[in-house]
Design an enzyme around this catalytic site. Structure first.
Site, PDB file in Angstrom:
ATOM      1  CB  CYS A   2      -0.946   0.085   1.191  1.00  0.00           C
ATOM      2  SG  CYS A   2      -2.137  -1.246   1.244  1.00  0.00           S
ATOM      3  NE  ARG A  27       4.844   1.534   0.026  1.00  0.00           N
ATOM      4  CZ  ARG A  27       5.846   1.453   0.886  1.00  0.00           C
ATOM      5  NH1 ARG A  27       7.027   1.894   0.549  1.00  0.00           N
ATOM      6  NH2 ARG A  27       5.670   0.945   2.084  1.00  0.00           N
ATOM      7  CD1 TRP A  76      -0.734  -6.355  -3.188  1.00  0.00           C
ATOM      8  CD2 TRP A  76      -1.098  -6.945  -1.058  1.00  0.00           C
ATOM      9  NE1 TRP A  76      -0.561  -7.717  -3.091  1.00  0.00           N
ATOM     10  CE2 TRP A  76      -0.781  -8.108  -1.791  1.00  0.00           C
ATOM     11  CE3 TRP A  76      -1.369  -7.077   0.296  1.00  0.00           C
ATOM     12  CZ2 TRP A  76      -0.723  -9.370  -1.222  1.00  0.00           C
ATOM     13  CZ3 TRP A  76      -1.315  -8.339   0.872  1.00  0.00           C
ATOM     14  CH2 TRP A  76      -0.989  -9.467   0.110  1.00  0.00           C
ATOM     15  CG  ASN A 100       1.220   0.643   4.370  1.00  0.00           C
ATOM     16  OD1 ASN A 100       0.860  -0.530   4.303  1.00  0.00           O
ATOM     17  ND2 ASN A 100       2.420   1.047   4.020  1.00  0.00           N
ATOM     18  N   GLY A 101      -1.086  -1.045   6.541  1.00  0.00           N
ATOM     19  CA  GLY A 101      -0.907  -1.925   7.703  1.00  0.00           C
ATOM     20  C   GLY A 101      -2.160  -2.741   7.958  1.00  0.00           C
ATOM     21  CD  GLU A 480      16.459 -13.891  -7.056  1.00  0.00           C
ATOM     22  OE1 GLU A 480      15.884 -14.509  -6.136  1.00  0.00           O
ATOM     23  OE2 GLU A 480      16.168 -12.722  -7.359  1.00  0.00           O
ATOM     24  CE  LYS A 484      13.692 -12.537  -9.013  1.00  0.00           C
ATOM     25  NZ  LYS A 484      13.575 -11.440  -8.103  1.00  0.00           N
ATOM     26  CD  GLU A 487       8.823 -11.629  -8.298  1.00  0.00           C
ATOM     27  OE1 GLU A 487       9.922 -12.229  -8.258  1.00  0.00           O
ATOM     28  OE2 GLU A 487       8.635 -10.545  -7.752  1.00  0.00           O
ATOM     29  CG  HIS A 503      16.912 -38.872  -4.796  1.00  0.00           C
ATOM     30  ND1 HIS A 503      17.239 -40.171  -4.451  1.00  0.00           N
ATOM     31  CD2 HIS A 503      18.082 -38.282  -5.168  1.00  0.00           C
ATOM     32  CE1 HIS A 503      18.549 -40.333  -4.564  1.00  0.00           C
ATOM     33  NE2 HIS A 503      19.083 -39.198  -5.007  1.00  0.00           N
ATOM     34  CE  LYS A 602      11.127  -3.430  -4.999  1.00  0.00           C
ATOM     35  NZ  LYS A 602      11.548  -4.661  -5.653  1.00  0.00           N
TER      36      LYS A 602
HETATM   37  C1  F6R Z   1      11.125 -11.125  -5.577  1.00  0.00           C
HETATM   38  C2  F6R Z   1      11.056 -10.150  -4.516  1.00  0.00           C
HETATM   39  C3  F6R Z   1      10.703 -10.605  -3.158  1.00  0.00           C
HETATM   40  C4  F6R Z   1      11.501  -9.828  -2.102  1.00  0.00           C
HETATM   41  C5  F6R Z   1      10.973 -10.170  -0.700  1.00  0.00           C
HETATM   42  C6  F6R Z   1      11.783  -9.492   0.388  1.00  0.00           C
HETATM   43  O1  F6R Z   1      11.474 -10.551  -6.781  1.00  0.00           O
HETATM   44  O2  F6R Z   1      11.253  -8.992  -4.725  1.00  0.00           O
HETATM   45  O3  F6R Z   1      10.873 -11.970  -3.016  1.00  0.00           O
HETATM   46  O4  F6R Z   1      12.850 -10.152  -2.230  1.00  0.00           O
HETATM   47  O5  F6R Z   1       9.642  -9.791  -0.598  1.00  0.00           O
HETATM   48  O6  F6R Z   1      11.711  -8.106   0.295  1.00  0.00           O
HETATM   49  P1  F6R Z   1      12.756  -7.178   1.026  1.00  0.00           P
HETATM   50  O7  F6R Z   1      14.075  -7.452   0.408  1.00  0.00           O
HETATM   51  O8  F6R Z   1      12.269  -5.787   0.781  1.00  0.00           O
HETATM   52  O9  F6R Z   1      12.747  -7.563   2.463  1.00  0.00           O
END
Ligand code: F6R
Length: 607
Positions: A2, A27, A76, A100-101, A480, A484, A487, A503, A602
């Site tokens: 948010c 966000r 969000w 937010n929260g 990773e 990616k 996601e 296995h 994010k």
């Molecule tokens: C994936 C991604 C997430 C963040 C995770 C942690 O592309 O961005 O998996 O890495 O949410 O976020 P931070 O690093 O902000 O704690």
């Protein structure tokens, strides 16, 4: 999670708020809204959907509110589905808030307010806070805010308008971040600096349980006992351009292209006289030698960076490293003690589980070191020590450059630890450090190889599912790569230790299933190639990522992605680039919103 922004000044604020919201859209992008004082009334416009599709269209239809003070929100959803009515701002004609929260005890508050005759339109926890503020407002806004803060439990950053206090924004926070921006003849509230960088780089950090009252020419702070507080004005070192696309089609692509620069900056700031240095965070060699175990804790990509860290630290510094997912660490009663170092990795510095994991580690007396990108964030402030990754703002929800700088710091820490413990000689440490400084130019070479990634992506675009495999550091990195891809392309993918396939997982392989084999560790190459043969003979379509000079058996590899040759130990720093760009182009070809993938946002500030 948010985004909140608020503006109070001498000019019409609707366009300012909408533009600022667009900068915060990463966000949360389920819905968005604004509330503005217009002729002594609070006028609210809000709509489901992304800002351009929802709010902007609606403002075109109903007209833009005309006023100089307002609050805005991009959501969000947590409580209540994304819809016009659940969008923020929420409240009534007397009080309007953006939040937010999560308010944990909102049901009790709602029942209490219902017993007092209040009715509710939305399914949100936020509406209860707005109406509680209204209930307590008897002419003194601070009194109403304090009474409300005493009642609500949970995490919140709130921007509040009271109809009877025109052209003022009130702001409070607990757990969720909020900053107060100081402009020229105008002031702001914002979830983060990127929202307001076009106007100012000066800001105050609102601390837990503080109250801010913001008008166009004044910002006042007080605590919950109405004691006034003097705060330090800070200056952000991010510039407005860093938070814009700068000609790239997507933030993700821009951020991938920034990696040579930001990795270079992050590494070189930690090299003193040819050796890695942890001086800035006060970790001495003696301390490094005294830690019994190292825990590395984070979520998602940050946790994946920790896995690379584990492989490198254990390999060269011979200290046991336990990597934990923050949401597991905080609840699983880990064996961490006061003899250990806990490294907390987070881009945003606000991830709720990671922050709580940090607090847990502090409670048991462990030393804590935060590896964080956002200066002044909660995790950076809470940890005993902090090392900042110098990635600049990361806007794309899918993390790329932030992961790259996190692993870069893992190498710096590992090298210094190994040097301190004398598991490598000074000469070896100098050579490794020297080579670390060549990583940026090699990242650039990988980025320049765009066509092959586009070609591979065009072969993955219709896949339903795929596997990443690797051994050792390649396995650590492929986690990773797999994250990616899934996601942003929404193709199911898993990463597997190549030797583990037999296995169980190899049963997933059938005709045409893509397998991306990461095989940069030359001592393990033959082993990985044998696993590749096993999947190939069961119909897999194989992409192999390895050193350019590695001779691959063409009968078992459909496409080879050759990388510049640096030491195998450092290969993850450059191998990540093809994995990021394959995910990027696959997402583009599938027509997805690369920077704002579905269901995500994010900065995950809720559990
Ligand atoms: C994936 C991604 C997430 C963040 C995770 C942690 O592309 O961005 O998996 O890495 O949410 O976020 P931070 O690093 O902000 O704690």
């Amino acid at each position: 999670m948010c985004g909140i922004v608020g503006f109070v000044g001498n000019e019409n604020c609707t366009d300012i708020l909408v533009e600022a919201l667009k900068r915060l859209e990463y966000r949360g992008y389920d819905s968005a809204g604004i509330a503005v004082f217009e002729n002594e009334k609070i006028k609210t416009v809000k709509a489901k959907g992304k800002i351009n599709d929802g709010l902007v269209q609606k403002l075109g239809t109903v007209g833009k509110p005309d006023g100089c003070c307002g609050i805005a929100h991009t959501r969000w959803a947590t409580h209540g589905e994304p819809s016009d009515v659940n969008s923020h701002p929420l409240g009534n004609e007397r009080v309007s808030i953006v939040h937010n929260g999560i308010i944990e005890n909102y049901r009790e508050i709602k029942a209490f307010l219902q017993s007092k005759g209040y009715t509710f339109e939305s399914e949100t926890d936020t509406e209860t806070v707005a109406k509680l503020l209204d209930y307590y407002f008897k002419g003194d806004p601070i009194e109403a805010i304090i009474s409300t803060m005493n009642e609500i439990r949970g995490a919140y950053a709130l921007g509040i308008l009271f109809r009877d206090c025109p052209d003022k924004i009130f702001a409070i926070r607990k757990e969720s971040p909020l900053i107060i921006g100081k402009g020229e003849n105008c002031n702001f509230i914002a979830s983060d600096m990127t929202a307001i960088l076009d106007y100012t780089r000066e800001y105050y950090l609102l601390e837990q349980n503080e109250i801010a009252v913001i008008s166009s020419d004044e910002i006042e702070f007080s605590d919950i006992h109405r004691m006034s507080i003097e705060k330090e004005l800070k200056i952000a070192d991010w510039d407005a351009e860093a938070a814009k696309k700068g000609g790239y089609e997507h933030f993700m692509l821009k951020e991938i292209h920034e990696q040579p620069e930001v990795v270079g900056k992050t590494i070189s700031a930690r090299i003193k006289d040819g050796l890695p240095s942890l001086e800035e965070c006060g970790v001495t060699d003696e301390m490094l030698c005294s830690y019994k175990n190292i825990y590395i804790v984070g979520c998602g990509s940050a946790m994946h960076a920790g896995i690379v860290g584990k492989y490198v630290i254990e390999d060269i510094a011979r200290t046991p490293v336990i990597v934990d997912i923050a949401s597991e660490f905080r609840y699983r009663n880990p064996l961490v003690t006061a003899d250990d170092l806990v490294i907390i990795i987070s881009q945003s510095g606000e991830t709720a589980d990671t922050l709580e994991a940090l607090k847990y580690a502090k409670r048991v007396g462990a030393d804590t070191l935060a590896v964080v990108n956002v200066v002044g964030s909660s995790i950076a402030r809470e940890a005993n020590r902090v090392m900042y990754t110098l990635a600049g703002p990361e806007i794309s929800v899918c993390s790329t450059k932030a992961y790259a700088v996190q692993i870069a710091l893992m190498y710096v820490i590992a090298f210094r630890l190994a040097y301190a413990k004398k598991t490598i000689t000074e000469d070896e440490c100098r050579k490794l450090t020297q080579e670390l400084l060549t990583v940026p130019e090699n990242i650039q070479k990988c980025i320049d190889n765009t066509e092959i990634y586009q070609y591979v992506a065009s072969n993955l675009v219709n896949a339903e599912s795929l596997l990443y495999i690797g051994r050792g550091l390649d396995y650590a990195l492929s986690m990773e790569g797999s994250l990616k891809l899934k996601e942003i392309s929404y193709i199911h993918s898993e990463s597997y230790a190549a030797g583990e396939l037999k296995h169980g997982t190899i049963s997933l392989i059938s005709d045409g299933v893509p397998v991306i084999a990461v095989a940069t560790q030359r001592n393990l190459f033959e082993k990985t190639q044998s696993n590749v043969k096993e999947v190939k003979s069961r119909g897999a379509k194989v992409v192999m990522v390895c050193h350019e000079e590695t001779e691959v058996d063409k009968t078992c590899v459909d496409f080879k992605i050759g990388l510049p040759t640096i030491s195998d130990l450092l290969m993850p720093l450059i191998t990540v680039v093809p994995l990021q760009l394959i995910a990027y182009y696959t997402s583009v070809l599938r027509g997805n919103d690369v920077d704002m993938p579905r269901n995500l946002a994010k900065s995950v500030t809720v559990e």
